[in-house]
Design a protein around this motif. Structure first.
Motif, PDB file in Angstrom:
ATOM      1  N   GLN A  87      -1.881  31.860   2.471  1.00  0.00           N
ATOM      2  CA  GLN A  87      -2.953  32.759   2.425  1.00  0.00           C
ATOM      3  C   GLN A  87      -2.660  33.754   3.646  1.00  0.00           C
ATOM      4  O   GLN A  87      -3.289  34.758   3.585  1.00  0.00           O
ATOM      5  CB  GLN A  87      -4.187  32.066   2.598  1.00  0.00           C
ATOM      6  N   LEU A 103     -12.386  31.172  -3.558  1.00  0.00           N
ATOM      7  CA  LEU A 103     -11.079  30.223  -3.880  1.00  0.00           C
ATOM      8  C   LEU A 103     -10.578  30.709  -5.410  1.00  0.00           C
ATOM      9  O   LEU A 103      -9.485  31.112  -5.485  1.00  0.00           O
ATOM     10  CB  LEU A 103     -11.492  28.761  -3.977  1.00  0.00           C
ATOM     11  N   ARG A 213      -6.247  18.825  -1.462  1.00  0.00           N
ATOM     12  CA  ARG A 213      -7.121  20.101  -1.050  1.00  0.00           C
ATOM     13  C   ARG A 213      -8.702  19.857  -0.572  1.00  0.00           C
ATOM     14  O   ARG A 213      -8.765  20.369   0.350  1.00  0.00           O
ATOM     15  CB  ARG A 213      -7.161  21.211  -2.062  1.00  0.00           C
ATOM     16  N   HIS A 240     -10.501  19.435   3.552  1.00  0.00           N
ATOM     17  CA  HIS A 240     -11.609  20.034   3.987  1.00  0.00           C
ATOM     18  C   HIS A 240     -12.761  19.163   3.697  1.00  0.00           C
ATOM     19  O   HIS A 240     -12.724  18.502   2.647  1.00  0.00           O
ATOM     20  CB  HIS A 240     -11.639  21.173   3.010  1.00  0.00           C
ATOM     21  N   GLU A 243     -18.003  22.274   4.029  1.00  0.00           N
ATOM     22  CA  GLU A 243     -17.766  23.828   4.516  1.00  0.00           C
ATOM     23  C   GLU A 243     -19.145  24.362   4.295  1.00  0.00           C
ATOM     24  O   GLU A 243     -19.649  25.320   4.919  1.00  0.00           O
ATOM     25  CB  GLU A 243     -16.482  24.370   4.106  1.00  0.00           C
ATOM     26  N   HIS A 279     -13.776  22.311   9.070  1.00  0.00           N
ATOM     27  CA  HIS A 279     -15.174  22.898   8.793  1.00  0.00           C
ATOM     28  C   HIS A 279     -16.194  21.719   9.151  1.00  0.00           C
ATOM     29  O   HIS A 279     -16.578  21.899  10.152  1.00  0.00           O
ATOM     30  CB  HIS A 279     -15.428  23.213   7.376  1.00  0.00           C
ATOM     31  N   LEU A 308     -16.912  33.836   5.544  1.00  0.00           N
ATOM     32  CA  LEU A 308     -17.369  33.444   4.286  1.00  0.00           C
ATOM     33  C   LEU A 308     -18.899  32.972   4.476  1.00  0.00           C
ATOM     34  O   LEU A 308     -19.208  32.525   3.005  1.00  0.00           O
ATOM     35  CB  LEU A 308     -16.412  32.378   3.473  1.00  0.00           C
ATOM     36  N   ASP A 330      -7.787  28.879  10.153  1.00  0.00           N
ATOM     37  CA  ASP A 330      -8.504  28.907   8.805  1.00  0.00           C
ATOM     38  C   ASP A 330      -7.878  30.073   7.991  1.00  0.00           C
ATOM     39  O   ASP A 330      -8.370  30.486   7.183  1.00  0.00           O
ATOM     40  CB  ASP A 330      -9.618  28.471   8.543  1.00  0.00           C
TER      41      ASP A 330
END
Ligand code: GUN
Ligand code: FE
Length: 450
Positions: A87, A103, A213, A240, A243, A279, A308, A330
Protein backbone atom coordinates in the motif's frame (compact mmCIF):
# COMPACT_ATOMS: atom_id res chain seq x y z
CA UNK A 1 31.39 -14.51 32.94
CA UNK A 2 30.56 -12.58 29.78
CA UNK A 3 34.30 -12.77 29.21
CA UNK A 4 34.80 -15.40 26.57
CA UNK A 5 38.26 -14.61 25.25
CA UNK A 6 37.59 -16.31 21.91
CA UNK A 7 34.81 -13.94 20.86
CA UNK A 8 35.90 -11.65 18.03
CA UNK A 9 34.88 -8.03 18.39
CA UNK A 10 33.82 -6.32 15.17
CA UNK A 11 33.02 -2.80 16.41
CA UNK A 12 33.29 -0.79 19.62
CA UNK A 13 31.40 2.46 20.25
CA UNK A 14 31.87 5.00 23.02
CA UNK A 15 29.15 7.45 23.94
CA UNK A 16 25.55 7.69 25.16
CA UNK A 17 23.05 4.81 24.85
CA UNK A 18 19.34 5.26 25.57
CA UNK A 19 16.98 2.29 25.85
CA UNK A 20 14.14 0.66 27.81
CA UNK A 21 14.09 -2.29 30.12
CA UNK A 22 11.46 -4.02 32.26
CA UNK A 23 12.01 -1.61 35.16
CA UNK A 24 12.39 1.70 33.36
CA UNK A 25 10.78 2.91 30.13
CA UNK A 26 13.83 5.11 29.54
CA UNK A 27 17.29 4.37 30.84
CA UNK A 28 20.05 6.83 29.86
CA UNK A 29 23.51 5.27 29.87
CA UNK A 30 26.08 8.03 29.55
CA UNK A 31 29.74 7.62 28.59
CA UNK A 32 29.52 3.90 27.98
CA UNK A 33 31.55 1.62 25.81
CA UNK A 34 29.69 -1.05 23.84
CA UNK A 35 31.25 -3.88 21.85
CA UNK A 36 29.62 -5.84 19.03
CA UNK A 37 30.89 -9.29 18.10
CA UNK A 38 31.33 -10.63 14.58
CA UNK A 39 27.87 -12.24 14.78
CA UNK A 40 26.34 -8.79 15.33
CA UNK A 41 25.56 -9.36 19.00
CA UNK A 42 26.28 -7.06 21.91
CA UNK A 43 29.33 -8.61 23.57
CA UNK A 44 29.71 -6.14 26.42
CA UNK A 45 28.60 -2.75 27.68
CA UNK A 46 30.67 -1.02 30.33
CA UNK A 47 31.69 2.34 31.67
CA UNK A 48 34.15 4.30 29.55
CA UNK A 49 36.74 4.46 32.34
CA UNK A 50 36.96 0.66 32.08
CA UNK A 51 38.13 0.84 28.47
CA UNK A 52 41.65 -0.38 29.28
CA UNK A 53 40.37 -3.42 31.15
CA UNK A 54 37.73 -4.13 28.47
CA UNK A 55 40.23 -3.88 25.62
CA UNK A 56 42.48 -6.41 27.33
CA UNK A 57 39.66 -8.79 28.13
CA UNK A 58 38.10 -8.65 24.67
CA UNK A 59 41.14 -8.04 22.52
CA UNK A 60 40.29 -4.83 20.67
CA UNK A 61 42.56 -1.82 20.16
CA UNK A 62 41.62 1.36 22.00
CA UNK A 63 42.48 3.30 18.83
CA UNK A 64 39.67 1.41 17.02
CA UNK A 65 36.97 2.63 19.41
CA UNK A 66 34.54 4.91 17.54
CA UNK A 67 33.50 7.94 19.59
CA UNK A 68 30.01 9.35 19.04
CA UNK A 69 29.82 13.08 18.29
CA UNK A 70 28.70 15.61 20.89
CA UNK A 71 25.00 15.10 21.85
CA UNK A 72 24.69 12.04 19.61
CA UNK A 73 23.24 8.87 21.08
CA UNK A 74 22.33 5.34 20.11
CA UNK A 75 18.81 4.09 20.73
CA UNK A 76 17.28 0.70 19.83
CA UNK A 77 15.91 0.43 16.30
CA UNK A 78 12.22 1.18 15.81
CA UNK A 79 9.91 -1.82 15.35
CA UNK A 80 6.98 -1.40 12.97
CA UNK A 81 4.64 -4.21 14.01
CA UNK A 82 2.18 -3.64 11.14
CA UNK A 83 2.79 -2.21 7.68
CA UNK A 84 1.34 -3.01 4.24
CA UNK A 85 4.35 -2.79 1.91
CA UNK A 86 2.01 -3.04 -1.10
CA UNK A 87 0.00 0.00 0.00
CA UNK A 88 3.08 2.25 0.05
CA UNK A 89 2.33 3.26 -3.56
CA UNK A 90 -0.66 5.35 -2.43
CA UNK A 91 0.46 6.43 1.04
CA UNK A 92 -0.59 9.95 1.84
CA UNK A 93 -3.74 9.79 -0.29
CA UNK A 94 -7.26 8.37 -0.26
CA UNK A 95 -8.22 8.72 3.39
CA UNK A 96 -11.77 9.95 2.82
CA UNK A 97 -13.73 6.74 3.49
CA UNK A 98 -14.44 4.35 6.31
CA UNK A 99 -12.43 1.10 6.37
CA UNK A 100 -14.63 -1.35 4.47
CA UNK A 101 -15.39 1.11 1.68
CA UNK A 102 -11.73 2.21 1.62
CA UNK A 103 -10.60 -1.41 1.10
CA UNK A 104 -13.03 -1.95 -1.78
CA UNK A 105 -12.39 1.38 -3.47
CA UNK A 106 -8.64 1.93 -3.11
CA UNK A 107 -6.84 -0.99 -1.52
CA UNK A 108 -7.94 -4.07 -3.46
CA UNK A 109 -7.49 -2.52 -6.94
CA UNK A 110 -3.96 -1.36 -5.99
CA UNK A 111 -2.95 -4.69 -4.46
CA UNK A 112 -4.11 -6.46 -7.63
CA UNK A 113 -1.33 -4.64 -9.52
CA UNK A 114 1.35 -6.65 -7.71
CA UNK A 115 0.95 -9.57 -10.09
CA UNK A 116 3.46 -7.45 -12.03
CA UNK A 117 6.93 -8.17 -10.64
CA UNK A 118 8.53 -4.99 -12.04
CA UNK A 119 5.94 -2.86 -10.30
CA UNK A 120 6.44 -4.90 -7.11
CA UNK A 121 10.22 -4.52 -7.28
CA UNK A 122 9.94 -0.75 -7.63
CA UNK A 123 7.49 -0.18 -4.75
CA UNK A 124 9.05 -2.73 -2.40
CA UNK A 125 12.53 -1.27 -2.88
CA UNK A 126 11.16 2.17 -2.09
CA UNK A 127 9.29 1.13 1.06
CA UNK A 128 12.23 -0.85 2.49
CA UNK A 129 14.64 2.05 1.86
CA UNK A 130 12.20 4.65 3.19
CA UNK A 131 11.47 2.78 6.41
CA UNK A 132 15.17 2.04 7.02
CA UNK A 133 15.96 5.73 6.49
CA UNK A 134 13.40 6.48 9.19
CA UNK A 135 14.95 4.04 11.65
CA UNK A 136 12.72 0.97 11.24
CA UNK A 137 15.10 -1.92 11.92
CA UNK A 138 12.29 -4.49 12.09
CA UNK A 139 9.10 -4.46 10.02
CA UNK A 140 6.18 -6.87 10.07
CA UNK A 141 4.89 -6.69 6.49
CA UNK A 142 1.69 -7.57 4.68
CA UNK A 143 2.41 -7.94 0.96
CA UNK A 144 -0.35 -9.19 -1.40
CA UNK A 145 -1.92 -12.50 -2.41
CA UNK A 146 0.81 -13.05 -5.04
CA UNK A 147 3.50 -15.48 -3.86
CA UNK A 148 6.35 -14.56 -6.22
CA UNK A 149 5.85 -10.86 -5.64
CA UNK A 150 5.84 -11.45 -1.87
CA UNK A 151 9.06 -13.47 -2.14
CA UNK A 152 10.54 -10.43 -3.85
CA UNK A 153 9.72 -8.32 -0.77
CA UNK A 154 11.63 -10.83 1.37
CA UNK A 155 14.57 -10.69 -1.01
CA UNK A 156 14.64 -6.88 -0.92
CA UNK A 157 14.43 -6.67 2.90
CA UNK A 158 17.33 -9.14 3.08
CA UNK A 159 19.36 -7.25 0.49
CA UNK A 160 18.95 -3.88 2.21
CA UNK A 161 19.57 -5.33 5.66
CA UNK A 162 16.19 -4.93 7.36
CA UNK A 163 14.86 -7.50 9.84
CA UNK A 164 11.42 -8.49 8.61
CA UNK A 165 8.45 -10.76 8.97
CA UNK A 166 6.89 -11.09 5.52
CA UNK A 167 3.37 -12.31 4.86
CA UNK A 168 1.68 -13.52 1.69
CA UNK A 169 -1.88 -12.23 2.15
CA UNK A 170 -4.59 -14.89 2.16
CA UNK A 171 -8.19 -14.16 1.15
CA UNK A 172 -10.87 -16.24 -0.55
CA UNK A 173 -13.75 -13.78 -0.10
CA UNK A 174 -13.88 -10.50 -2.03
CA UNK A 175 -17.24 -9.30 -3.26
CA UNK A 176 -16.01 -5.91 -4.49
CA UNK A 177 -12.96 -6.78 -6.61
CA UNK A 178 -13.56 -10.26 -7.93
CA UNK A 179 -10.11 -10.76 -9.49
CA UNK A 180 -8.34 -10.08 -6.21
CA UNK A 181 -8.92 -13.31 -4.31
CA UNK A 182 -7.99 -16.99 -4.35
CA UNK A 183 -9.84 -20.21 -3.65
CA UNK A 184 -9.25 -21.67 -0.20
CA UNK A 185 -7.23 -24.52 -1.69
CA UNK A 186 -5.05 -22.28 -3.85
CA UNK A 187 -4.43 -19.91 -0.95
CA UNK A 188 -3.37 -22.87 1.20
CA UNK A 189 -1.08 -24.30 -1.49
CA UNK A 190 0.46 -20.92 -2.20
CA UNK A 191 1.03 -20.26 1.50
CA UNK A 192 2.88 -23.56 1.73
CA UNK A 193 4.90 -22.70 -1.37
CA UNK A 194 5.69 -19.23 0.00
CA UNK A 195 6.89 -20.57 3.35
CA UNK A 196 8.90 -23.41 1.81
CA UNK A 197 10.62 -21.15 -0.70
CA UNK A 198 11.38 -18.36 1.80
CA UNK A 199 12.82 -20.77 4.37
CA UNK A 200 14.88 -22.49 1.66
CA UNK A 201 16.63 -19.19 0.95
CA UNK A 202 17.91 -19.06 4.55
CA UNK A 203 17.81 -15.27 4.91
CA UNK A 204 19.34 -14.38 8.28
CA UNK A 205 16.83 -11.65 9.13
CA UNK A 206 13.66 -12.45 7.14
CA UNK A 207 10.99 -14.86 8.31
CA UNK A 208 7.57 -15.85 6.91
CA UNK A 209 4.33 -15.00 8.72
CA UNK A 210 1.00 -16.71 8.09
CA UNK A 211 -1.37 -13.92 7.00
CA UNK A 212 -5.14 -14.33 6.81
CA UNK A 213 -6.18 -10.79 5.81
CA UNK A 214 -9.03 -10.68 8.36
CA UNK A 215 -12.10 -12.73 9.18
CA UNK A 216 -14.26 -10.90 6.63
CA UNK A 217 -11.91 -11.91 3.76
CA UNK A 218 -11.72 -15.59 4.70
CA UNK A 219 -13.98 -18.64 4.76
CA UNK A 220 -13.77 -20.91 7.80
CA UNK A 221 -12.20 -23.50 5.51
CA UNK A 222 -9.30 -21.16 4.72
CA UNK A 223 -8.93 -20.05 8.36
CA UNK A 224 -8.79 -23.72 9.31
CA UNK A 225 -6.03 -24.52 6.82
CA UNK A 226 -3.96 -21.49 7.81
CA UNK A 227 -4.22 -22.33 11.51
CA UNK A 228 -3.02 -25.86 10.72
CA UNK A 229 -0.05 -24.59 8.70
CA UNK A 230 0.99 -22.20 11.48
CA UNK A 231 0.61 -24.87 14.16
CA UNK A 232 2.44 -27.62 12.29
CA UNK A 233 5.39 -25.36 11.47
CA UNK A 234 5.45 -23.17 14.61
CA UNK A 235 5.08 -20.01 12.53
CA UNK A 236 4.24 -16.40 13.22
CA UNK A 237 0.68 -15.25 12.44
CA UNK A 238 -0.68 -11.77 11.66
CA UNK A 239 -4.10 -10.40 10.87
CA UNK A 240 -6.52 -7.56 11.70
CA UNK A 241 -9.11 -7.48 14.48
CA UNK A 242 -11.85 -5.12 15.72
CA UNK A 243 -10.63 -2.10 13.81
CA UNK A 244 -14.09 -0.56 13.29
CA UNK A 245 -17.52 -1.15 14.80
CA UNK A 246 -19.04 -1.85 11.36
CA UNK A 247 -16.47 -4.61 10.85
CA UNK A 248 -17.16 -6.11 14.30
CA UNK A 249 -20.92 -6.13 13.61
CA UNK A 250 -20.41 -7.87 10.27
CA UNK A 251 -18.19 -10.51 11.85
CA UNK A 252 -20.91 -11.22 14.42
CA UNK A 253 -23.42 -11.55 11.58
CA UNK A 254 -21.29 -13.79 9.39
CA UNK A 255 -19.84 -15.97 12.18
CA UNK A 256 -22.89 -16.51 14.44
CA UNK A 257 -21.49 -19.72 15.96
CA UNK A 258 -18.58 -17.94 17.63
CA UNK A 259 -18.61 -16.11 20.96
CA UNK A 260 -16.66 -13.12 19.66
CA UNK A 261 -14.41 -11.82 16.88
CA UNK A 262 -11.43 -13.06 18.89
CA UNK A 263 -13.10 -16.46 19.23
CA UNK A 264 -13.15 -16.81 15.42
CA UNK A 265 -9.34 -16.66 15.34
CA UNK A 266 -8.95 -18.68 18.54
CA UNK A 267 -11.08 -21.59 17.27
CA UNK A 268 -8.94 -21.81 14.13
CA UNK A 269 -5.60 -21.96 15.97
CA UNK A 270 -4.77 -18.44 14.87
CA UNK A 271 -4.40 -16.89 18.33
CA UNK A 272 -1.02 -17.98 19.72
CA UNK A 273 2.03 -16.49 21.41
CA UNK A 274 3.40 -15.82 17.91
CA UNK A 275 0.30 -13.92 16.75
CA UNK A 276 0.13 -10.15 16.23
CA UNK A 277 -3.28 -8.61 15.55
CA UNK A 278 -3.57 -5.07 14.21
CA UNK A 279 -5.88 -2.42 15.71
CA UNK A 280 -8.02 -4.16 18.38
CA UNK A 281 -9.81 -0.86 19.08
CA UNK A 282 -13.13 -2.40 20.07
CA UNK A 283 -12.25 -5.57 22.01
CA UNK A 284 -14.23 -6.53 25.12
CA UNK A 285 -12.56 -7.39 28.42
CA UNK A 286 -13.12 -11.11 27.85
CA UNK A 287 -11.46 -10.87 24.44
CA UNK A 288 -8.46 -9.07 25.97
CA UNK A 289 -8.24 -11.94 28.48
CA UNK A 290 -8.00 -14.39 25.57
CA UNK A 291 -5.08 -12.35 24.22
CA UNK A 292 -3.40 -12.44 27.62
CA UNK A 293 -4.01 -16.18 28.09
CA UNK A 294 -2.71 -17.15 24.66
CA UNK A 295 0.19 -14.65 24.62
CA UNK A 296 -1.08 -13.03 21.43
CA UNK A 297 -0.18 -9.38 20.96
CA UNK A 298 -1.71 -6.19 19.61
CA UNK A 299 -0.30 -3.75 17.06
CA UNK A 300 -1.53 -0.24 17.86
CA UNK A 301 -1.83 1.77 14.63
CA UNK A 302 -2.96 5.22 15.77
CA UNK A 303 -2.43 7.15 12.53
CA UNK A 304 -4.62 4.68 10.64
CA UNK A 305 -7.23 4.60 13.39
CA UNK A 306 -7.58 8.38 13.19
CA UNK A 307 -7.18 8.71 9.40
CA UNK A 308 -9.96 6.20 8.67
CA UNK A 309 -11.98 7.29 11.74
CA UNK A 310 -11.86 3.70 12.96
CA UNK A 311 -11.58 4.15 16.71
CA UNK A 312 -9.22 5.05 19.52
CA UNK A 313 -7.37 2.19 21.17
CA UNK A 314 -7.17 2.53 24.95
CA UNK A 315 -3.55 1.43 25.39
CA UNK A 316 -3.72 1.85 29.16
CA UNK A 317 -6.51 -0.74 29.28
CA UNK A 318 -4.56 -3.17 27.08
CA UNK A 319 -1.48 -2.86 29.31
CA UNK A 320 -3.61 -3.37 32.44
CA UNK A 321 -4.71 -6.69 30.93
CA UNK A 322 -1.06 -7.64 30.51
CA UNK A 323 -1.39 -7.99 26.76
CA UNK A 324 1.78 -7.43 24.72
CA UNK A 325 1.57 -4.32 22.57
CA UNK A 326 3.69 -2.62 19.91
CA UNK A 327 3.17 0.27 17.50
CA UNK A 328 2.51 0.09 13.77
CA UNK A 329 2.29 2.58 10.92
CA UNK A 330 -0.36 0.56 9.03
CA UNK A 331 0.69 2.18 5.76
CA UNK A 332 -1.48 3.18 3.87
CA UNK A 333 -4.43 3.40 6.28
CA UNK A 334 -1.82 5.36 8.22
CA UNK A 335 -0.35 8.02 5.96
CA UNK A 336 3.16 8.04 7.40
CA UNK A 337 5.74 5.27 6.97
CA UNK A 338 7.76 6.69 9.90
CA UNK A 339 7.59 5.13 13.34
CA UNK A 340 8.32 8.59 14.79
CA UNK A 341 4.87 9.53 13.51
CA UNK A 342 3.37 6.41 15.14
CA UNK A 343 4.91 7.55 18.43
CA UNK A 344 3.33 11.02 18.10
CA UNK A 345 -0.08 9.71 17.05
CA UNK A 346 -0.05 7.24 19.96
CA UNK A 347 0.49 10.17 22.32
CA UNK A 348 -2.22 12.20 20.55
CA UNK A 349 -4.74 9.37 20.86
CA UNK A 350 -3.96 8.98 24.53
CA UNK A 351 -4.54 12.71 25.01
CA UNK A 352 -7.79 12.61 23.03
CA UNK A 353 -8.99 9.94 25.47
CA UNK A 354 -8.17 12.32 28.30
CA UNK A 355 -10.15 15.10 26.64
CA UNK A 356 -13.12 12.71 26.74
CA UNK A 357 -12.39 11.64 30.33
CA UNK A 358 -10.34 14.01 32.53
CA UNK A 359 -9.56 11.11 34.90
CA UNK A 360 -7.75 9.23 32.13
CA UNK A 361 -4.04 8.71 32.70
CA UNK A 362 -2.25 9.59 29.46
CA UNK A 363 0.74 7.67 28.20
CA UNK A 364 4.11 9.32 28.78
CA UNK A 365 6.67 9.82 26.01
CA UNK A 366 8.89 7.40 27.91
CA UNK A 367 6.22 4.66 27.79
CA UNK A 368 5.62 5.22 24.09
CA UNK A 369 9.38 5.08 23.43
CA UNK A 370 9.33 1.63 25.03
CA UNK A 371 6.32 0.53 22.95
CA UNK A 372 8.12 1.59 19.74
CA UNK A 373 11.27 -0.39 20.59
CA UNK A 374 11.25 -3.11 23.26
CA UNK A 375 7.44 -3.42 23.25
CA UNK A 376 7.34 -3.97 19.50
CA UNK A 377 10.12 -6.51 19.64
CA UNK A 378 8.29 -8.47 22.34
CA UNK A 379 4.98 -8.16 20.47
CA UNK A 380 6.58 -9.81 17.43
CA UNK A 381 7.95 -12.71 19.53
CA UNK A 382 11.45 -12.46 18.11
CA UNK A 383 13.01 -14.68 20.79
CA UNK A 384 14.21 -11.74 22.91
CA UNK A 385 16.94 -11.09 20.37
CA UNK A 386 16.26 -7.37 19.94
CA UNK A 387 14.59 -4.35 21.55
CA UNK A 388 17.29 -2.96 23.83
CA UNK A 389 21.02 -2.98 24.59
CA UNK A 390 21.25 -6.04 26.81
CA UNK A 391 24.38 -8.11 26.42
CA UNK A 392 23.74 -11.07 24.12
CA UNK A 393 21.06 -9.37 22.03
CA UNK A 394 21.55 -8.45 18.38
CA UNK A 395 22.72 -4.86 17.92
CA UNK A 396 19.66 -3.29 16.20
CA UNK A 397 20.18 0.42 16.70
CA UNK A 398 19.93 3.90 15.30
CA UNK A 399 22.49 6.64 15.75
CA UNK A 400 20.68 9.89 16.48
CA UNK A 401 22.26 13.30 15.92
CA UNK A 402 19.61 15.50 17.53
CA UNK A 403 21.18 18.74 16.35
CA UNK A 404 22.22 17.63 12.88
CA UNK A 405 23.11 20.51 10.58
CA UNK A 406 20.00 21.47 8.56
CA UNK A 407 17.94 19.30 10.89
CA UNK A 408 14.64 20.33 12.49
CA UNK A 409 15.80 20.77 16.11
CA UNK A 410 17.58 23.73 17.69
CA UNK A 411 20.03 23.27 20.53
CA UNK A 412 19.75 24.81 23.97
CA UNK A 413 22.84 24.10 26.06
CA UNK A 414 21.01 23.45 29.34
CA UNK A 415 19.02 20.44 28.06
CA UNK A 416 19.86 16.95 29.30
CA UNK A 417 19.75 13.71 27.31
CA UNK A 418 16.23 12.76 28.36
CA UNK A 419 14.86 16.14 27.27
CA UNK A 420 16.77 15.83 24.01
CA UNK A 421 15.25 12.37 23.49
CA UNK A 422 11.77 13.81 24.02
CA UNK A 423 12.52 16.54 21.45
CA UNK A 424 13.80 14.00 18.94
CA UNK A 425 10.67 11.85 19.35
CA UNK A 426 8.39 14.87 18.92
CA UNK A 427 10.32 16.95 16.37
CA UNK A 428 12.95 14.73 14.75
CA UNK A 429 12.98 13.11 11.34
CA UNK A 430 15.30 11.18 9.05
CA UNK A 431 17.74 14.12 8.96
CA UNK A 432 18.57 13.20 12.58
CA UNK A 433 19.11 9.49 11.87
CA UNK A 434 22.75 9.21 10.87
CA UNK A 435 23.27 5.44 10.87
CA UNK A 436 21.06 2.36 11.19
CA UNK A 437 22.38 -1.03 12.30
CA UNK A 438 20.58 -4.36 12.12
CA UNK A 439 22.33 -7.33 13.77
CA UNK A 440 25.50 -5.23 13.94
CA UNK A 441 25.54 -4.52 10.19
CA UNK A 442 25.02 -1.06 8.78
CA UNK A 443 21.88 -1.10 6.62
CA UNK A 444 22.49 -0.47 2.91
CA UNK A 445 21.06 3.07 2.68
CA UNK A 446 23.65 4.11 5.28
CA UNK A 447 26.66 2.52 3.64
CA UNK A 448 28.98 5.14 2.08
CA UNK A 449 29.04 3.82 -1.47
CA UNK A 450 25.28 3.65 -1.89
N1 GUN B 1 -8.47 -4.88 7.39
C1 GUN B 1 -8.35 -5.79 6.41
N2 GUN B 1 -7.44 -5.41 5.49
C2 GUN B 1 -6.99 -4.22 5.89
C3 GUN B 1 -6.02 -3.32 5.36
O1 GUN B 1 -5.42 -3.52 4.31
N3 GUN B 1 -5.80 -2.18 6.08
C4 GUN B 1 -6.44 -1.92 7.24
N4 GUN B 1 -6.16 -0.78 7.89
N5 GUN B 1 -7.36 -2.74 7.75
C5 GUN B 1 -7.63 -3.88 7.09
FE1 FE C 1 -3.48 -3.06 8.29
Amino acid sequence: SSNDALVDIARVFRGTFVHSNENAPVEVLEDRILGIDTEGRIAFIGRAEEVGKLSQAWGFRISDVKHLGAHQFFMPGLVDTHIHASQYSYTGTALDMPLLQWLNTYTFPVEAKYKDLDFSQDVYTKVVKRTLKNGTTTACYFATIYTDSTLLLGEIADKYGQRALVGKVCMDVNKAVDCYKETADLSTDETNRFIGELLKRKYALVKPVVTPRFALSCTTKLLDHLGEIAKNNDLHIQSHISETKAEVNLVHELFPDYKSYTDVYLKHNLLTNKTVMAHACHLTDSELKLFRDTGASISHCPNSNISLCSGMLDVRRVLKHNVKLGLGTDVAGGYSPSMLDAIRRALDTSKALKIQDPEYKTLTFEEVFRLATLGGSQALSLDDRTGNFEVGKDFDAILVDPFAADGPIDMFPYENTKVILEKFLNLGDDRNIMEVYVAGRKAIPFQESV
